[in-house]
Design an enzyme around this catalytic site. Structure first.
Site, short mmCIF file in Angstrom:
data_model
loop_
_atom_site.label_atom_id
_atom_site.label_comp_id
_atom_site.label_asym_id
_atom_site.label_seq_id
_atom_site.Cartn_x
_atom_site.Cartn_y
_atom_site.Cartn_z
CB SER A 1 -9.63 -1.61 3.63
OG SER A 1 -10.08 -2.84 3.12
CD GLU B 1 -6.29 0.58 1.91
OE1 GLU B 1 -6.19 -0.41 2.67
OE2 GLU B 1 -6.79 0.52 0.78
NE ARG C 1 -3.90 -2.03 0.06
CZ ARG C 1 -3.61 -3.24 -0.43
NH1 ARG C 1 -2.47 -3.48 -1.06
NH2 ARG C 1 -4.49 -4.21 -0.35
#
Ligand SMILES: Cc1cc2nc3c(=O)[nH]c(=O)nc-3n(C[C@H](O)[C@H](O)[C@H](O)COP(=O)(O)OP(=O)(O)OC[C@H]3O[C@@H](n4cnc5c(N)ncnc54)[C@H](O)[C@@H]3O)c2cc1C
Length: 341
Positions: free
Chosen positions: A238, A332, A160
């Site tokens: 998410s 995130e 990520r």
């Protein structure tokens, strides 16, 4: 002044001082240069599917990336090199590659957002990451005022993350070149739930069309598709990343906590598991914000949430996990004008 809630999948965010729409690469560069020259703050906006923008909005220029087009350079030996403009819709592009008989992106089906947004956090799902398929990224460097081509290695992809996220005020992605295999068979299936759904073993391959359908079905069940029929639930997918822990901290987690060993000796665990085992429940509400009733990691707008409601819900979930396990979950979602501290 137009509200940014119209441009984010969470459907929150106050007004922007100015919003411009870049339909071509040249326009994108010109808008960025002009804003930088006049000293305005700049927010590059793709599909708005990974953004939480404050209720007070953005006091600068929002540049929405809407450049379209792709060019295919097909070579029977190496497969296809496909150069795609940043403003193309990610999932429409994945669908097109599968229709044209290119493999490797099937596991990443159904992720919202733009092609230009995909390298920023190195999108991933079902055991694969977009970095596995990226050959080059062309970006405008705001510091040097020039176009740079990054090789895959220069993108510094990790879980990520990428150089584009690390230096988010510097690079504007113009297009991305993917190197894909020509073929009907998927990449090796790397995720237990998907393998089970397909009745194959981890490491096996399946038809790319079958993998795409399976991924879309699994994502739909978890509320991880942009579902236009469910107008009451809006999310950014998410909300937290899966924490990567030192071996020592991972050893202190209960035996049944998920553990995915990393190549550097650390251990990744599941943010969703930590939340569920800290008393955060699906469907739980805080004002207009709600933990999705399909997936605990998806913090949602149940219809009338403010950005502040989402922040408070995220803080509550984070505090519970910290109290129980001593682990601080990291967002995130990219936050503009808000934070969780
Ligand atoms: C229902 C749902 C499911 C999701 N599932 C997943 C998943 O499985 N895996 C996953 O990894 N993500 C997932 N996401 C998150 C999101 O879809 C991805 O991160 C996506 O790549 C974001 O792209 P975007 O165009 O919407 O970017 P935006 O949200 O518009 O922007 C995100 C960040 O990227 C920057 N940015 C965007 N475009 C550019 C550009 N051209 N140049 C420079 N900077 C840019 C923005 O400034 C911002 O900082 C999900 C989101 C939702 C809503």
């Amino acid at each position: 002044m137009e509200s940014l809630s119209n441009f984010t999948t969470l459907r929150v965010g106050g007004p922007a001082q100015k919003i411009v729409h870049a339909h071509t690469e040249d326009e994108l560069i010109e808008f960025v240069k002009a804003a930088d020259k006049s000293g305005e703050q700049v927010l590059i906006l793709g599909g708005g599917s990974n953004l939480l923008i404050s209720d007070s909005g953005f006091a600068g220029t929002v540049i929405r990336v809407e450049s379209k087009g792709n060019a295919l350079d097909y070579d029977a030996c190496s497969g296809g090199m496909i150069e795609v403009s940043a403003g193309e819709d990610w999932d429409k592009f994945v669908e097109l590659t599968i229709e044209k008989g290119f493999a490797d992106l099937e596991s990443l089906s159904g992720i919202p957002g733009t092609v230009g947004g995909a390298p920023i956090q190195n999108i991933g799902a079902y055991g694969h990451e977009v970095s596995e398929t990226i050959a080059r990224v062309r970006a405008f460097d705001r510091k040097k005022s020039e176009i740079i081509t990054f090789t895959n290695e220069q993108c510094k992809f990790s879980y990520r993350n990428s150089i584009f996220k690390e230096e988010s005020d510097r690079f504007v992605i113009l297009n991305v070149t993917f190197q894909l295999r020509k073929g009907e068979q998927s990449l090796p299936i790397a995720y237990a739930e998907l393998a089970m759904h397909l009745s194959v073993n981890i490491g096996d391959r399946a038809a790319i069309t079958t993998v795409r359908s399976a991924v879309l079905e699994l994502r739909g069940r978890k509320g991880m598709l942009l579902d236009t029929s469910d107008s009451q639930i809006h999310s950014a997918g998410s909300f937290f990343v899966n924490p990567i822990l030192s071996q020592e901290i991972a050893d202190k987690l209960p035996a049944d906590a998920p553990r995915w060993p990393q190549t550097d000796g650390r251990v990744k665990t599941s943010a969703a598991w930590l939340m569920e085992h800290s008393g955060v429940s699906k469907g739980e509400k805080l004002a207009g914000a709600q933990i999705s009733n399909k997936h605990v990691l998806a913090l949602s707008n149940s219809g009338n949430a403010t950005a502040n409601d989402i922040v408070e819900l995220a803080k509550m979930a984070r505090a519970k996990v910290f109290e129980k396990f001593g682990i601080k979950l990291q967002a995130e979602v990219q936050m503009i004008g808000v934070n969780l501290e």
